[in-house]
Write a protein that holds these residues in place. Structure first.
Motif, short mmCIF file in Angstrom:
data_model
loop_
_atom_site.label_atom_id
_atom_site.label_comp_id
_atom_site.label_asym_id
_atom_site.label_seq_id
_atom_site.Cartn_x
_atom_site.Cartn_y
_atom_site.Cartn_z
N LEU A 34 -27.72 -14.10 -27.78
CA LEU A 34 -27.87 -14.93 -29.06
C LEU A 34 -29.00 -15.48 -28.94
O LEU A 34 -29.76 -15.61 -30.13
CB LEU A 34 -26.59 -15.65 -29.18
N LEU A 35 -29.39 -16.02 -27.93
CA LEU A 35 -30.49 -16.93 -27.55
C LEU A 35 -31.84 -16.22 -27.94
O LEU A 35 -32.72 -16.58 -28.58
CB LEU A 35 -30.52 -17.78 -26.53
N GLU A 36 -31.91 -14.86 -27.46
CA GLU A 36 -33.04 -14.05 -27.75
C GLU A 36 -33.33 -13.62 -29.06
O GLU A 36 -34.17 -13.71 -29.65
CB GLU A 36 -32.86 -13.05 -26.52
N ALA A 37 -32.07 -13.44 -29.74
CA ALA A 37 -31.93 -12.66 -31.11
C ALA A 37 -32.40 -14.01 -31.94
O ALA A 37 -33.20 -13.77 -32.83
CB ALA A 37 -30.64 -12.34 -31.37
N ALA A 38 -32.18 -15.25 -31.57
CA ALA A 38 -32.41 -16.13 -32.40
C ALA A 38 -33.71 -16.79 -32.29
O ALA A 38 -34.41 -17.23 -33.33
CB ALA A 38 -31.53 -17.60 -31.91
N ARG A 39 -34.36 -16.84 -31.19
CA ARG A 39 -35.82 -16.92 -30.89
C ARG A 39 -36.66 -15.99 -31.64
O ARG A 39 -37.64 -16.29 -32.26
CB ARG A 39 -36.08 -16.75 -29.37
N GLU A 51 -21.64 -9.87 -34.13
CA GLU A 51 -21.74 -10.51 -35.59
C GLU A 51 -22.55 -11.64 -35.54
O GLU A 51 -23.04 -11.93 -36.71
CB GLU A 51 -20.08 -11.04 -35.79
N TYR A 52 -22.52 -12.49 -34.86
CA TYR A 52 -23.45 -13.60 -34.48
C TYR A 52 -24.94 -13.12 -34.67
O TYR A 52 -25.67 -13.94 -35.60
CB TYR A 52 -23.19 -14.60 -33.48
N ILE A 53 -25.08 -12.12 -34.02
CA ILE A 53 -26.54 -11.52 -34.11
C ILE A 53 -26.93 -10.93 -35.72
O ILE A 53 -27.93 -11.21 -36.16
CB ILE A 53 -26.61 -10.37 -33.15
N ARG A 54 -25.62 -10.66 -36.08
CA ARG A 54 -25.85 -9.93 -37.63
C ARG A 54 -26.12 -11.37 -38.60
O ARG A 54 -26.84 -11.21 -39.49
CB ARG A 54 -24.60 -9.40 -37.93
N VAL A 55 -25.54 -12.40 -38.14
CA VAL A 55 -25.53 -13.67 -39.02
C VAL A 55 -27.11 -14.01 -38.64
O VAL A 55 -27.66 -14.53 -39.74
CB VAL A 55 -24.75 -14.83 -38.38
#
Length: 316
Positions: A129-134, A89-93
């Motif tokens: 999450l960190l990789e998706a955010a970057r 869900e956070y990655i979707r965010v």
């Protein structure tokens, strides 16, 4: 993880029995989530139950110069499937937020990513999450929780910080270990969100006197401005805000080199005033269906609001 409220008698923490009873009462929770009478209060502090609603509120805040940090409501999970679902869900965010708000971040509780079940799995989830955010030009802020998971949270953060130095971690001024925790980063200081801390801790772990905690916060704020990159100051306290402003002026630090962070629904006029003065302001923006425990804790910070909320529940 219960929070502690303080009585008017200096330095004596007293659990708010009404809060604890209300936040843990499943019958009240069922009534509150269905009641139309509670919706105006919920809407003030929570961005909505869906990501779409949260993104709409994000755009509204961005339109007046306020950044956001989206927080998926929910606390400690009970199995790894739940932690994987929260991670997804956070990655979707992140994916939904990136094209709509270039400056937004996400705030993550490691108890939600499985730290109480498996530290190794939790770290894997955080790295995802960190990789998706970057990849999407977003940043992650790691929330700090009760001391029962605080030490492990910092250990995971330190390991991830080596590869993802843009990640921010919340640091509680009330904790007696905070000085040591910060110095252990050595010559690679982290980005932090400085907060006072509000969990129910023992006196050998945390400072409990309200005035002492404020003084400690002000001391750390000065130190952070002088020594840390891009610090964030999570506070609604006028004295602490003034300390940050004054110290920045004395050190010749630009207003855009740090930021103030506040909660959704709290002191909006002050948030907009700070923006007009040229400061960066970020609102901690929670959303999701698990709003009831979060909201009762927020309500407890203003007892009149808590009573109004509970009367709405009972009245329904």
């Amino acid at each position: 993880m219960p929070q502690t409220l303080y009585s008017d008698q200096k330095g004596i923490p007293v659990p708010n029995k009404l809060l604890l009873a209300a936040s843990e009462n499943k019958k009240l929770e069922r009534i509150a989530t269905k009641s139309k009478l509670t919706r105006p209060i919920v809407q003030r502090y929570v961005a909505g139950t869906t990501l779409a609603e949260a993104l709409d509120v994000t755009e509204q805040l961005n339109s007046v110069g306020i950044d956001v940090s989206l927080d998926l409501l929910g606390e400690s999970v009970h199995d790894l499937k739940q932690s994987e679902a929260a991670t997804a869900e956070y990655i979707r965010v992140i994916e939904g937020m990136a094209p709509r708000s270039a400056s937004a971040t996400v705030s993550v509780k490691l108890s939600q990513l499985g730290i109480v079940i498996s530290s190794e799995s939790c770290e894997k989830n955080l790295r995802r999450l960190l990789e998706a955010a970057r990849a999407h030009g977003c940043e992650v802020e790691v929330d700090m929780e009760h001391s029962s998971v605080g030490r492990e949270t910092l250990e995971i953060f330190r390991r991830c910080h080596v590869e993802y130095p843009e990640t921010r971690v919340a640091i509680q001024a009330c904790m007696r270990s905070t000085f040591q925790d910060l110095y252990e980063f050595g010559d690679k200081p982290p980005k932090i969100r400085l907060v006072k801390g509000a969990f129910d801790e023992k006196v050998d772990v945390a400072i409990l006197d309200r005035d002492d905690v404020t003084a400690q916060y002000q001391h750390f704020a000065k130190w952070a401005l002088a020594n840390l990159p891009d610090p964030a100051f999570g506070t609604h306290d006028d004295a602490c805000i003034e300390t940050v402003k004054r110290t920045a002026r004395e050190l010749g630090i630009d207003k855009r080199s740090f930021e103030f962070q506040m909660l959704q629904g709290v002191r909006r006029e002050l948030q907009e005033e700070l923006v007009r003065e040229g400061y960066r302001v970020r609102v901690y923006l929670p959303y999701g269906t698990e709003w009831y425990p979060y909201l009762t804790r927020r309500m407890a910070e203003k007892p009149a609001n808590l009573l109004l909320f509970l009367r709405s529940v009972v009245g329904s």
